[in-house]
Write a protein that holds these residues in place. Sequence first.
Motif, PDB file in Angstrom:
ATOM      1  N   HIS A  59       0.832  -1.206   0.000  1.00  0.00           N
ATOM      2  CA  HIS A  59       0.000   0.000   0.000  1.00  0.00           C
ATOM      3  C   HIS A  59       0.870   1.261   0.000  1.00  0.00           C
ATOM      4  N   ALA A  60       2.010   1.191   0.659  1.00  0.00           N
ATOM      5  CA  ALA A  60       2.948   2.321   0.613  1.00  0.00           C
ATOM      6  C   ALA A  60       3.449   2.519  -0.810  1.00  0.00           C
ATOM      7  N   ALA A  61       3.738   1.408  -1.506  1.00  0.00           N
ATOM      8  CA  ALA A  61       4.207   1.502  -2.895  1.00  0.00           C
ATOM      9  C   ALA A  61       3.123   2.099  -3.790  1.00  0.00           C
ATOM     10  N   ARG A  62       1.876   1.668  -3.580  1.00  0.00           N
ATOM     11  CA  ARG A  62       0.775   2.201  -4.386  1.00  0.00           C
ATOM     12  C   ARG A  62       0.550   3.689  -4.126  1.00  0.00           C
ATOM     13  N   SER A  63       0.930   4.150  -2.936  1.00  0.00           N
ATOM     14  CA  SER A  63       0.709   5.563  -2.601  1.00  0.00           C
ATOM     15  C   SER A  63       1.618   6.496  -3.405  1.00  0.00           C
ATOM     16  N   LEU A  64       2.523   5.913  -4.198  1.00  0.00           N
ATOM     17  CA  LEU A  64       3.325   6.720  -5.133  1.00  0.00           C
ATOM     18  C   LEU A  64       2.411   7.508  -6.064  1.00  0.00           C
ATOM     19  N   PHE A  65       1.228   6.933  -6.362  1.00  0.00           N
ATOM     20  CA  PHE A  65       0.303   7.548  -7.308  1.00  0.00           C
ATOM     21  C   PHE A  65      -0.933   8.141  -6.618  1.00  0.00           C
ATOM     22  N   SER A  66      -0.838   8.339  -5.295  1.00  0.00           N
ATOM     23  CA  SER A  66      -1.941   8.990  -4.572  1.00  0.00           C
ATOM     24  C   SER A  66      -1.436  10.277  -3.937  1.00  0.00           C
ATOM     25  N   TRP A  67      -2.347  11.032  -3.371  1.00  0.00           N
ATOM     26  CA  TRP A  67      -2.010  12.380  -2.876  1.00  0.00           C
ATOM     27  C   TRP A  67      -1.927  12.372  -1.356  1.00  0.00           C
ATOM     28  N   HIS A  68      -0.754  12.683  -0.831  1.00  0.00           N
ATOM     29  CA  HIS A  68      -0.526  12.796   0.610  1.00  0.00           C
ATOM     30  C   HIS A  68       0.623  13.773   0.805  1.00  0.00           C
ATOM     31  N   ASN A  69       1.022  14.013   2.057  1.00  0.00           N
ATOM     32  CA  ASN A  69       2.026  15.068   2.273  1.00  0.00           C
ATOM     33  C   ASN A  69       3.451  14.665   1.903  1.00  0.00           C
ATOM     34  N   GLU A  70       3.655  13.416   1.463  1.00  0.00           N
ATOM     35  CA  GLU A  70       4.973  12.991   0.995  1.00  0.00           C
ATOM     36  C   GLU A  70       5.025  12.816  -0.526  1.00  0.00           C
ATOM     37  N   THR A  71       3.915  13.005  -1.221  1.00  0.00           N
ATOM     38  CA  THR A  71       3.869  12.740  -2.665  1.00  0.00           C
ATOM     39  C   THR A  71       4.922  13.546  -3.416  1.00  0.00           C
ATOM     40  N   LEU A  72       4.966  14.843  -3.186  1.00  0.00           N
ATOM     41  CA  LEU A  72       5.918  15.680  -3.918  1.00  0.00           C
ATOM     42  C   LEU A  72       7.358  15.450  -3.442  1.00  0.00           C
ATOM     43  N   ASN A  73       7.527  15.072  -2.168  1.00  0.00           N
ATOM     44  CA  ASN A  73       8.871  14.712  -1.708  1.00  0.00           C
ATOM     45  C   ASN A  73       9.397  13.501  -2.477  1.00  0.00           C
ATOM     46  N   THR A 302      14.930  25.771   8.893  1.00  0.00           N
ATOM     47  CA  THR A 302      13.991  26.748   9.455  1.00  0.00           C
ATOM     48  C   THR A 302      12.531  26.323   9.311  1.00  0.00           C
ATOM     49  N   ARG A 303      12.262  25.363   8.401  1.00  0.00           N
ATOM     50  CA  ARG A 303      10.892  24.902   8.129  1.00  0.00           C
ATOM     51  C   ARG A 303       9.982  26.038   7.684  1.00  0.00           C
ATOM     52  N   VAL A 304      10.530  26.864   6.852  1.00  0.00           N
ATOM     53  CA  VAL A 304       9.765  27.925   6.194  1.00  0.00           C
ATOM     54  C   VAL A 304       9.333  27.380   4.828  1.00  0.00           C
ATOM     55  N   PRO A 305       8.068  27.584   4.413  1.00  0.00           N
ATOM     56  CA  PRO A 305       7.078  28.549   4.930  1.00  0.00           C
ATOM     57  C   PRO A 305       6.034  27.953   5.874  1.00  0.00           C
ATOM     58  N   GLU A 306       6.048  26.621   6.125  1.00  0.00           N
ATOM     59  CA  GLU A 306       4.933  26.032   6.889  1.00  0.00           C
ATOM     60  C   GLU A 306       4.855  26.536   8.325  1.00  0.00           C
ATOM     61  N   ARG A 307       5.992  26.985   8.882  1.00  0.00           N
ATOM     62  CA  ARG A 307       5.928  27.511  10.251  1.00  0.00           C
ATOM     63  C   ARG A 307       5.174  28.834  10.303  1.00  0.00           C
ATOM     64  N   TRP A 308       5.105  29.545   9.166  1.00  0.00           N
ATOM     65  CA  TRP A 308       4.373  30.811   9.134  1.00  0.00           C
ATOM     66  C   TRP A 308       2.861  30.602   9.097  1.00  0.00           C
ATOM     67  N   ASN A 309       2.444  29.471   8.528  1.00  0.00           N
ATOM     68  CA  ASN A 309       1.008  29.200   8.405  1.00  0.00           C
ATOM     69  C   ASN A 309       0.785  27.690   8.480  1.00  0.00           C
ATOM     70  N   PRO A 310       0.829  27.114   9.683  1.00  0.00           N
ATOM     71  CA  PRO A 310       0.702  25.656   9.823  1.00  0.00           C
ATOM     72  C   PRO A 310      -0.581  25.127   9.177  1.00  0.00           C
ATOM     73  N   GLY A 311      -0.423  24.049   8.406  1.00  0.00           N
ATOM     74  CA  GLY A 311      -1.558  23.424   7.746  1.00  0.00           C
ATOM     75  C   GLY A 311      -1.769  23.878   6.319  1.00  0.00           C
ATOM     76  N   ALA A 312      -1.295  25.075   5.973  1.00  0.00           N
ATOM     77  CA  ALA A 312      -1.527  25.606   4.627  1.00  0.00           C
ATOM     78  C   ALA A 312      -0.636  24.942   3.580  1.00  0.00           C
ATOM     79  N   PHE A 313       0.495  24.388   4.002  1.00  0.00           N
ATOM     80  CA  PHE A 313       1.442  23.812   3.048  1.00  0.00           C
ATOM     81  C   PHE A 313       1.613  22.300   3.253  1.00  0.00           C
ATOM     82  N   ASP A 314       0.587  21.668   3.792  1.00  0.00           N
ATOM     83  CA  ASP A 314       0.690  20.234   4.085  1.00  0.00           C
ATOM     84  C   ASP A 314       0.982  19.413   2.829  1.00  0.00           C
ATOM     85  N   LEU A 315       0.302  19.707   1.749  1.00  0.00           N
ATOM     86  CA  LEU A 315       0.420  18.902   0.535  1.00  0.00           C
ATOM     87  C   LEU A 315       1.462  19.446  -0.439  1.00  0.00           C
TER      88      LEU A 315
END
Length: 366
Positions: A59-73, A302-315
């Motif tokens: 299921h982790a392998a299949r998640s290569l083609f699904s949308w989660h907060n690690e997809t773009l990583n 520094t974890r910028v920009p998500e530290r400026w607006n938590p939740g807005a950059f999850d994906l």
Amino acid sequence: MKNNISKKKKNKEHKKKKESSNMKEEKVYKLLRYEELPEYMKENEFILAHYRAEWPLKHAARSLFSWHNETLNVWTHLLGFLLFLGLTLVHLRDIPQVSHLLDPFSWYIPSNTIENSSYNPGKLFNAETKASLASSSSSSSSSSSSSSGSQSTRWPFFIFLSGSMFCLLSSSACHLFSCHSHGLNLLLIRVDYAGIAVMIVASFFPPIYYIFQCDTHWQLLYLSSITALGLLAVVNLLSPHLSTPKFRSYRALLFSAMAFSGIIPAVHAVVVNWSEPRRNITLAYELAMALFYVTGTVFYVTRVPERWNPGAFDLAGHSHQIFHLFVIAGALAHYAAALVFLEWRDSIGCDHQGKSSSIITATMIS
């Protein structure tokens, strides 16, 4: 009657098992919020949702083609790996011993692409660099044509390409599969950090090898020093304790120290090749590489920009994704510089450069 009752009981038990297994699957495979994560996965408190945790490998392998907060990583470095794999295949055609093995695949690599990328980085990047290379090489080619009868060895160049591919692929694998279990998470994170160290060390090989090809004592000193430092870093990074989020800044400092250890050989190289016109081209590429890596590291720490607006950059748009893009940009800048080093050493040989560099290095020592 008894048989019928026992059959009904078995059917009911079977249904209950199915329902419970379905509930478990639902629970395991849904995306979680930060507060629902196991402790070992709580690394970035500014990314609030869309996490995978305790997923089976398939299921982790299949998640290569699904949308989660690690997809773009995953995809940023996976595409970077495929890019460097393509460049490696292009340059392998320069080696007679392996070029015939790639003939069946030559249909997708145009011949003009091979020539351009192998020997003329100007064509690969921009026309201005091409003109600069052409004018700078004209003065040296006439005096060194007799000494440059054979190509320089290619293995340092392929060490850089291999190190880059290892780093990018290990990073993608880590972001894709670290959601499986605590044990695999720790292992993949350590391999990911080791991959960064390997890439840094591998990046030193083309410039040091080709610049000091005619001064083997300096070549050996610098290459052995950075390799020893890299091995020390890998041993450090394979420690489970130092792989924890608490040591995030320490890891960034370690990688930066490795990268900046190249200042000494870089200054030496500039002095040795002070009158070489192509020096400015390689310096521009290497400075661009350093700027990309440093900027990426700043985002990472520094974890910028998500530290400026938590939740807005999850994906999309959080610091680790930006860090990945800067890593690829830095690797490409260094690739461009490595092409110039390779073409320069092919054209100039060792006789002319060896005399001038040995005089300067002797002066430096005295």
